[in-house]
Design an enzyme around this catalytic site. Sequence first.
Site, PDB file in Angstrom:
ATOM      1  N   SER A 192       0.659  -0.801  -0.023  1.00  0.00           N
ATOM      2  CA  SER A 192      -0.126   0.170   0.104  1.00  0.00           C
ATOM      3  C   SER A 192       0.996   0.949  -0.303  1.00  0.00           C
ATOM      4  CB  SER A 192      -0.991  -0.043   1.316  1.00  0.00           C
ATOM      5  OG  SER A 192      -2.302   0.898   0.585  1.00  0.00           O
ATOM      6  N   HIS A 237      -7.181  -5.911   1.103  1.00  0.00           N
ATOM      7  CA  HIS A 237      -6.056  -5.123   1.534  1.00  0.00           C
ATOM      8  C   HIS A 237      -5.676  -5.917   2.300  1.00  0.00           C
ATOM      9  CE1 HIS A 237      -4.065  -1.293   0.088  1.00  0.00           C
ATOM     10  NE2 HIS A 237      -4.182  -1.745   1.410  1.00  0.00           N
ATOM     11  N   ASP A 286     -10.317  -5.816  -3.316  1.00  0.00           N
ATOM     12  CA  ASP A 286      -9.846  -4.723  -2.499  1.00  0.00           C
ATOM     13  C   ASP A 286     -10.825  -3.573  -2.315  1.00  0.00           C
ATOM     14  OD1 ASP A 286      -7.802  -2.645  -0.990  1.00  0.00           O
ATOM     15  OD2 ASP A 286      -6.320  -3.831  -1.375  1.00  0.00           O
TER      16      ASP A 286
END
Length: 283
Positions: free
Chosen positions: A150, A259, A226
């Site tokens: 991320s 995620h 996600d």
Amino acid sequence: MTVETISRHRCFGGIQGIHRHVSAETGTPMRFSVFVPPQAEHGPVPVLWFLSGLTCTEENFTVKAGAQRVAAELGLMLVAPDTSPRGDGVPDDPQGAYDFGLGAGFYVDAVQDPWARHYRMYSYITRELPQVLASAFPVDRTRQGISGHSMGGHGALTIALKNPGRFRSVSAFAPIAAPMACPWGEKALGRYLGPDRRDWRAYDACALIEDGHRLEALLVDQGGADQFLETQLRPDLLEAACAGAGIPLTLRRQPGYDHSYYFIASFMEDHLRWHAARLTERG
């Protein structure tokens, strides 16, 4: 370069430690995690840096990714820094939001007040911490790889692009691929760097590629479920940038994965073996 050991545990024949030192770059104590594989008993070993994402510390990757078993097999040192400076004098997001300030350093060198004094994560990761690591651990600095998740995937990509020749291998999990084109990135880059978007390009992977920076190859995993995929991560822009520049990109879209670190743990072994194939050969 005094390094304090906070914890140290035997793990798959190696040593998993959490350490702390006083950083000149950030002006604060900084913690970082190091897994030293058993092969280090016989000499320096290659290192894989892992940069974590928003709200994380050095512990998230260390505890949740499940990387040590395979790293011990492959002879890889794993280094996981914290994601921002911390301390009583370090400014946070004025509204207490999770996507800026503490835990959200974005791996940039801030130039705007009040962030400029402490938020120097780019220089910390690229200059200071490698020197600290080399002074205290048996690391082969000629064999380095970098990865991240991320915000940390953004950091891994931009750091590798801006430091050609330093990293033999680069990968990412659900990276913020184009921070200039997403709310997280616009907020962070605007506050840390100021309103001139031309200054932001130095910390945007897609912009760096457009401006001529290159990687030899790149592995990216992205979860299809996600929740940040469309609004914040934009792997489509990274795919287009790599295609236009001729960068070999392996972009694996993983159906049903979100995620979280469950996603990361599911594909960590693949990434470790990707890096090891490029790091364990000398030369």
